[in-house]
Structures are given as C-alpha cells and as structure tokens.
Write a protein that holds these residues in place. Structure first.
Motif, PDB file in Angstrom:
ATOM      1  N   GLY A  62      15.645  -4.349  -8.478  1.00 18.94           N
ATOM      2  CA  GLY A  62      14.315  -4.439  -7.904  1.00 18.94           C
ATOM      3  C   GLY A  62      14.281  -4.708  -6.414  1.00 18.94           C
ATOM      4  N   PHE A  63      13.355  -4.030  -5.743  1.00 22.90           N
ATOM      5  CA  PHE A  63      13.086  -4.221  -4.316  1.00 22.90           C
ATOM      6  C   PHE A  63      11.614  -4.602  -4.194  1.00 22.90           C
ATOM      7  N   ASP A  64      11.356  -5.864  -3.857  1.00 24.22           N
ATOM      8  CA  ASP A  64      10.010  -6.418  -3.911  1.00 24.22           C
ATOM      9  C   ASP A  64       9.590  -6.914  -2.533  1.00 24.22           C
ATOM     10  N   CYS A  65       8.441  -6.464  -2.056  1.00 23.94           N
ATOM     11  CA  CYS A  65       7.998  -6.793  -0.699  1.00 23.94           C
ATOM     12  C   CYS A  65       7.810  -8.298  -0.511  1.00 23.94           C
ATOM     13  N   TYR A  66       8.205  -8.789   0.645  1.00 21.58           N
ATOM     14  CA  TYR A  66       8.073 -10.218   0.928  1.00 21.58           C
ATOM     15  C   TYR A  66       6.611 -10.642   0.929  1.00 21.58           C
ATOM     16  N   LEU A  67       5.673  -9.708   1.226  1.00 19.89           N
ATOM     17  CA  LEU A  67       4.255 -10.050   1.244  1.00 19.89           C
ATOM     18  C   LEU A  67       3.735 -10.323  -0.173  1.00 19.89           C
ATOM     19  N   ARG A  68       4.305  -9.659  -1.164  1.00 21.44           N
ATOM     20  CA  ARG A  68       3.937  -9.968  -2.547  1.00 21.44           C
ATOM     21  C   ARG A  68       4.376 -11.392  -2.894  1.00 21.44           C
TER      22      ARG A  68
ATOM     23  N   GLN B  60       4.127  -3.983   0.287  1.00 20.25           N
ATOM     24  CA  GLN B  60       3.448  -4.743  -0.766  1.00 20.25           C
ATOM     25  C   GLN B  60       3.525  -4.039  -2.114  1.00 20.25           C
ATOM     26  N   THR B  61       4.699  -3.495  -2.373  1.00 18.37           N
ATOM     27  CA  THR B  61       4.946  -2.713  -3.579  1.00 18.37           C
ATOM     28  C   THR B  61       6.241  -3.193  -4.223  1.00 18.37           C
ATOM     29  N   PHE B  62       6.274  -3.186  -5.539  1.00 19.05           N
ATOM     30  CA  PHE B  62       7.533  -3.403  -6.253  1.00 19.05           C
ATOM     31  C   PHE B  62       8.124  -2.038  -6.549  1.00 19.05           C
ATOM     32  N   VAL B  63       9.332  -1.799  -6.054  1.00 22.34           N
ATOM     33  CA  VAL B  63      10.063  -0.567  -6.343  1.00 22.34           C
ATOM     34  C   VAL B  63      11.326  -0.953  -7.096  1.00 22.34           C
ATOM     35  N   GLY B  64      11.635  -0.231  -8.137  1.00 18.49           N
ATOM     36  CA  GLY B  64      12.825  -0.579  -8.903  1.00 18.49           C
ATOM     37  C   GLY B  64      13.425   0.602  -9.631  1.00 18.49           C
ATOM     38  N   VAL B  65      14.613   0.378 -10.139  1.00 16.91           N
ATOM     39  CA  VAL B  65      15.295   1.349 -10.994  1.00 16.91           C
ATOM     40  C   VAL B  65      15.658   0.627 -12.283  1.00 16.91           C
ATOM     41  N   ALA B  66      15.061   1.070 -13.390  1.00 13.16           N
ATOM     42  CA  ALA B  66      15.349   0.494 -14.700  1.00 13.16           C
ATOM     43  C   ALA B  66      16.496   1.267 -15.328  1.00 13.16           C
ATOM     44  N   PHE B  67      17.580   0.566 -15.630  1.00 13.58           N
ATOM     45  CA  PHE B  67      18.755   1.186 -16.236  1.00 13.58           C
ATOM     46  C   PHE B  67      18.789   0.872 -17.731  1.00 13.58           C
TER      47      PHE B  67
ATOM     48  N   ALA C  76      -2.665  12.462  -4.545  1.00 18.11           N
ATOM     49  CA  ALA C  76      -3.568  11.712  -5.425  1.00 18.11           C
ATOM     50  C   ALA C  76      -3.229  10.228  -5.469  1.00 18.11           C
ATOM     51  N   MET C  77      -2.244   9.792  -4.681  1.00 24.05           N
ATOM     52  CA  MET C  77      -1.781   8.415  -4.756  1.00 24.05           C
ATOM     53  C   MET C  77      -2.145   7.630  -3.498  1.00 24.05           C
ATOM     54  N   TYR C  78      -2.465   6.352  -3.697  1.00 26.56           N
ATOM     55  CA  TYR C  78      -2.677   5.443  -2.574  1.00 26.56           C
ATOM     56  C   TYR C  78      -1.416   4.608  -2.372  1.00 26.56           C
ATOM     57  N   HIS C  79      -0.977   4.495  -1.120  1.00 31.31           N
ATOM     58  CA  HIS C  79       0.176   3.681  -0.777  1.00 31.31           C
ATOM     59  C   HIS C  79      -0.266   2.575   0.182  1.00 31.31           C
ATOM     60  N   VAL C  80       0.354   1.413   0.056  1.00 32.90           N
ATOM     61  CA  VAL C  80      -0.022   0.266   0.882  1.00 32.90           C
ATOM     62  C   VAL C  80       0.657   0.337   2.240  1.00 32.90           C
ATOM     63  N   ARG C  81      -0.115   0.087   3.282  1.00 35.90           N
ATOM     64  CA  ARG C  81       0.397  -0.075   4.634  1.00 35.90           C
ATOM     65  C   ARG C  81       0.193  -1.533   5.021  1.00 35.90           C
ATOM     66  N   GLY C  82       1.251  -2.308   4.997  1.00 38.43           N
ATOM     67  CA  GLY C  82       1.146  -3.731   5.272  1.00 38.43           C
ATOM     68  C   GLY C  82       0.950  -4.014   6.753  1.00 38.43           C
ATOM     69  N   ILE C  83       0.152  -5.030   7.042  1.00 36.70           N
ATOM     70  CA  ILE C  83      -0.054  -5.483   8.422  1.00 36.70           C
ATOM     71  C   ILE C  83       0.845  -6.684   8.665  1.00 36.70           C
ATOM     72  N   GLN C  84       1.655  -6.595   9.697  1.00 37.97           N
ATOM     73  CA  GLN C  84       2.579  -7.688  10.014  1.00 37.97           C
ATOM     74  C   GLN C  84       1.878  -8.822  10.734  1.00 37.97           C
TER      75      GLN C  84
ATOM     76  N   ALA D 199      -1.755 -10.521   3.686  1.00 38.17           N
ATOM     77  CA  ALA D 199      -1.134 -10.301   2.381  1.00 38.17           C
ATOM     78  C   ALA D 199      -2.165  -9.937   1.322  1.00 38.17           C
ATOM     79  N   GLU D 200      -3.336 -10.532   1.408  1.00 40.07           N
ATOM     80  CA  GLU D 200      -4.350 -10.318   0.375  1.00 40.07           C
ATOM     81  C   GLU D 200      -5.288  -9.160   0.689  1.00 40.07           C
ATOM     82  N   ASN D 201      -5.240  -8.646   1.925  1.00 38.98           N
ATOM     83  CA  ASN D 201      -6.172  -7.585   2.327  1.00 38.98           C
ATOM     84  C   ASN D 201      -5.461  -6.475   3.101  1.00 38.98           C
ATOM     85  N   PRO D 202      -4.518  -5.790   2.466  1.00 37.70           N
ATOM     86  CA  PRO D 202      -3.828  -4.696   3.163  1.00 37.70           C
ATOM     87  C   PRO D 202      -4.728  -3.464   3.238  1.00 37.70           C
ATOM     88  N   VAL D 203      -4.259  -2.462   3.932  1.00 37.74           N
ATOM     89  CA  VAL D 203      -4.959  -1.184   3.942  1.00 37.74           C
ATOM     90  C   VAL D 203      -4.144  -0.175   3.144  1.00 37.74           C
ATOM     91  N   LEU D 204      -4.828   0.815   2.600  1.00 42.29           N
ATOM     92  CA  LEU D 204      -4.201   1.835   1.780  1.00 42.29           C
ATOM     93  C   LEU D 204      -4.343   3.193   2.454  1.00 42.29           C
TER      94      LEU D 204
END
Length: 393
Positions: free
Chosen positions: A332-338, A377-384, A273-281, A263-268
């Motif tokens: 909001g859709f928030d990763c369980y690892l967060r 390990q990302t928070f994704v959401g839609v603000a209305f 130009a963007m970095y995305h998290v690839r979580g390790i199970q 959880a504390e040391n994922p890979v990107l």
C-alpha cells in the motif's frame, strides 16, 4: 527493538504467505540494520523493499543493508510514516522481502530526474523490458518510487504507461515526514534525491490494483486563471488571488487556511469519467497556492466533499480474486494527507486495525501513481493473491 512478523496463514496445503516482513524501531541506523538482517537471515530472497523514516542516517542505512544482505537488491524510499503489520507507525524501518520462489525483478535508476528526459527514459525503459525475459504464465507489473519534491512524477508515470503499454504501473512519492525539505530513493546501496527507481516485477501470484479516496465532487468550481505549472503553483483562481478565492469558497479567511483545512477540502480534477484529487500543500506568502500534483492554466477544479474515511477504507480494502480468495497481502501507498486527517479526527487507531486486518504493508507518501496519473489523498495498492495453481483451503 525490531520484530519479525511473518504471515502464518496458509493459502493452500503447504502454501504459506510468501513475503517476509521485518520491522525495526531502533533509533540508530546500524542497530536497525542489524535487527532487519537478523530477521531476514537464511531466506532465499529475490529483492527487498525498504521504507525508512527521515530521522535515520540514510547513508549508514543504505550501505549497511547492502553489506548485511549480501548482494540481495534493496530498493525503497524515505517516507512520511510506515504501514507495518500493526498498522500506521512513525519512526519505524520497514523491510519487505520478496522470495525467489514467487518473484523476479529488474530495476532502473533514473538520476537526475529533473528536468525529465522523456526520450531517454523511454529508451531505457524499453531496454530494461527487452532484457527481462518473460516466464510463461507469470504476471507482470511495474512499481516506481520517486523523489516526492521533484515535481516530476506526473510526467514520469505518463512516460512509464506510454512506454510499457499494457503493463500496470503503481507507485508512491518519497517523503520526509511532514518537513518538505528533502526526500530520497534507495537503489544499489545508494540514497539519492532528484531520482526515481522503476521496478519491473514478475510473479506467479495473482494481483489486482487498488485505488480509492473518500471525496465526492461538490457543485463548487474554480478555474485556474494563472499558474506556474513547472512549480505546481496556482497564482489565481477565477481571476482572483488563489488563496483568497479558495478560502472564500470555504467561507473562511486566508489566515484560517491550515494543513487541516487543506486535508479536509482538496480539489478534484475530472479525467474522462473519473475524479482525481489534487492536494494543496500550503498557502504561500504572496497569496498563491502550492499543489502536490500537476496544475495548469484553464484547469477546472471542483471542491471535494469528504465522506466517512473509515467506511471508505474498509470498503476499499474489501477485495477478493475471481476465486473468492482474500489477498495474501496488500502493498500500500497511502497519502500523508489521509493519515493527517485521520489523526486530526482521532481515527488513527481505527484505521490501523483495518489495515492490519487486511494485511496492508507500505508507507505514507507525498503522492500516489495509479492508472497513469499522479494523484493525492488517495490509497493506491496492489493486492497479491496466492498463485493461481494453489488449491483453496
């Protein structure tokens, strides 16, 4: 016992928050359904989103909601925790009712999901969109909830973005607490694994997509030198057994690799130009690593350096529209690892207060879909925000 938490804050003269949020903490599905139905009774509802814990009887829940809500479409999925108006919870049944006055919806059930039939799904999505006529001046988006153990979300969201073209797509992968046994989506009074639900939503509200994590790229890199892409398994990194090489990069032994470390040391992974998290199970007995997102030979992985999670959460949710208005609510859709990392650092209460202050409602996922990419390990959401025709208070 359930409780109704309807947003009382006006966005303009006579304009109250449009969605109604109902929560039940009953342990039995029949009782939970009764409580949710009582809270939503009498409202003119277009559709309901439901996020439920793994412990509830899912068949009784789905069939009970279908009967109790008398034909109102119900969609949703199992979760690894819920985000209610009080913040993070576990074991709660969360229902969000979207009113006909502000929302229209069309749905597609994809079953089976694996293997992904791209041409068929593209055809079905185009047909769904063509049969969902546009309303002048209303805005559109797509949501998806997919079996979080199907390992098909990467291709599904890419297919959606390609087929639906300019339509923004958001979503979260179904979960089952932290068991990784079986996950489910809910559609038409049925709960199904190996399936996904796609919703096309039209609204007169303004909205903005959110997506943020709390990691920066380090100077430590690894190349995937042997993998099983269809299973999201990496056997070798830098030509060495994957778990051993990952542990070496962290200055640890393989025996010290735990969910906390992952959880504390994922890979990107860098995309444009963007970095995305690839979580390790997890680390597997054969020395390989199981991932929660797409992986393939030759992929360059960068170790992520964690930043202040609470500060990043507060900043990420600090959004306004072009008129300076705060969101009416944030789905909001928030990763369980967060959430796992927050718990390990005794920060769950602080994060819950921030979520509540910013009117976030949703669930903890096994993966998030945003900008055409399946991430972790990302928070994704839609603000209305209130409809564009409302006046500022």
């Amino acid at each position: 016992m359930g409780n109704l938490i309807a947003d009382p804050v006006a966005r303009g003269p006579g304009t109250a928050s449009p969605v109604t949020v109902a929560v039940s903490r009953a342990a039995r599905a029949d009782r939970a359904v009764e409580e949710i139905a009582a809270q939503l009774c009498g409202r003119d509802i277009c559709f309901v989103l439901v996020f439920f814990p793994a412990g509830l009887d899912r068949e009784a829940l789905a069939q009970g909601l279908d009967r109790a809500l008398a034909g109102v479409p119900v969609f949703g999925c199992s979760s690894a925790g819920q985000i209610t108006p009080e913040g993070y919870e576990s074991g709660a049944l969360l229902a969000i009712a979207f009113p006909k006055a502000h929302f229209r919806c069309a749905s597609l059930l994809i079953s089976p999901l694996k293997p992904l039939a791209i041409s068929r799904i593209s055809r079905d999505l185009r047909r769904l969109a063509s049969r969902f006529p546009r309303t002048a001046s209303w805005n559109r988006l797509a949501l998806t909830f997919a079996d979080g153990l199907s390992k098909q979300e990467d291709m599904l969201v890419a297919t959606m973005v390609t087929t639906l073209e300019d339509l923004p797509c958001f979503g979260g992968s179904a979960a089952d607490d932290h068991d990784f046994a079986e996950t489910f989506v809910l559609h038409g009074g049925r709960v199904l694994s190996d399936a996904a639900v796609v919703l096309l939503i039209e609204t007169d509200m303004e909205f903005a997509g959110l997506g943020f994590d709390h990691f920066l790229p380090s100077h430590q890199h690894m190349v995937v030198t042997r993998s099983i892409p269809e299973e999201r398994i990496v056997a070798e990194l830098n030509g060495a057994p994957a778990a051993a090489e990952y542990a070496r990069q962290l200055g640890l032994s393989v025996d010290e690799l735990t969910p906390k470390v992952f959880a504390e040391n994922p890979v990107l992974v860098r995309t444009n130009a963007m970095y995305h998290v690839r979580g390790i199970q997890q680390a597997l007995p054969d020395g390989s690593l199981s991932f929660l997102s797409a992986i393939e030979d030759g992929l360059l992985l960068t170790l992520g350096e964690g930043q202040d999670l609470i500060a990043k959460l507060r900043a990420g949710l600090d959004v306004t529209d072009a008129r300076g208005r705060r969101p009416d609510f944030i789905l909001g859709f928030d990763c369980y690892l967060r959430r796992l990392e927050l718990a390990q650092k005794s920060l769950t209460g602080a994060a819950s207060r921030i979520l509540a202050q910013n009117r976030v409602i949703g669930f903890n996922t096994y993966g998030e879909q945003h900008c055409g990419v399946h991430v972790n390990q990302t928070f994704v959401g839609v603000a209305f925000f209130g409809p564009s025709w409302t006046t500022l208070p």
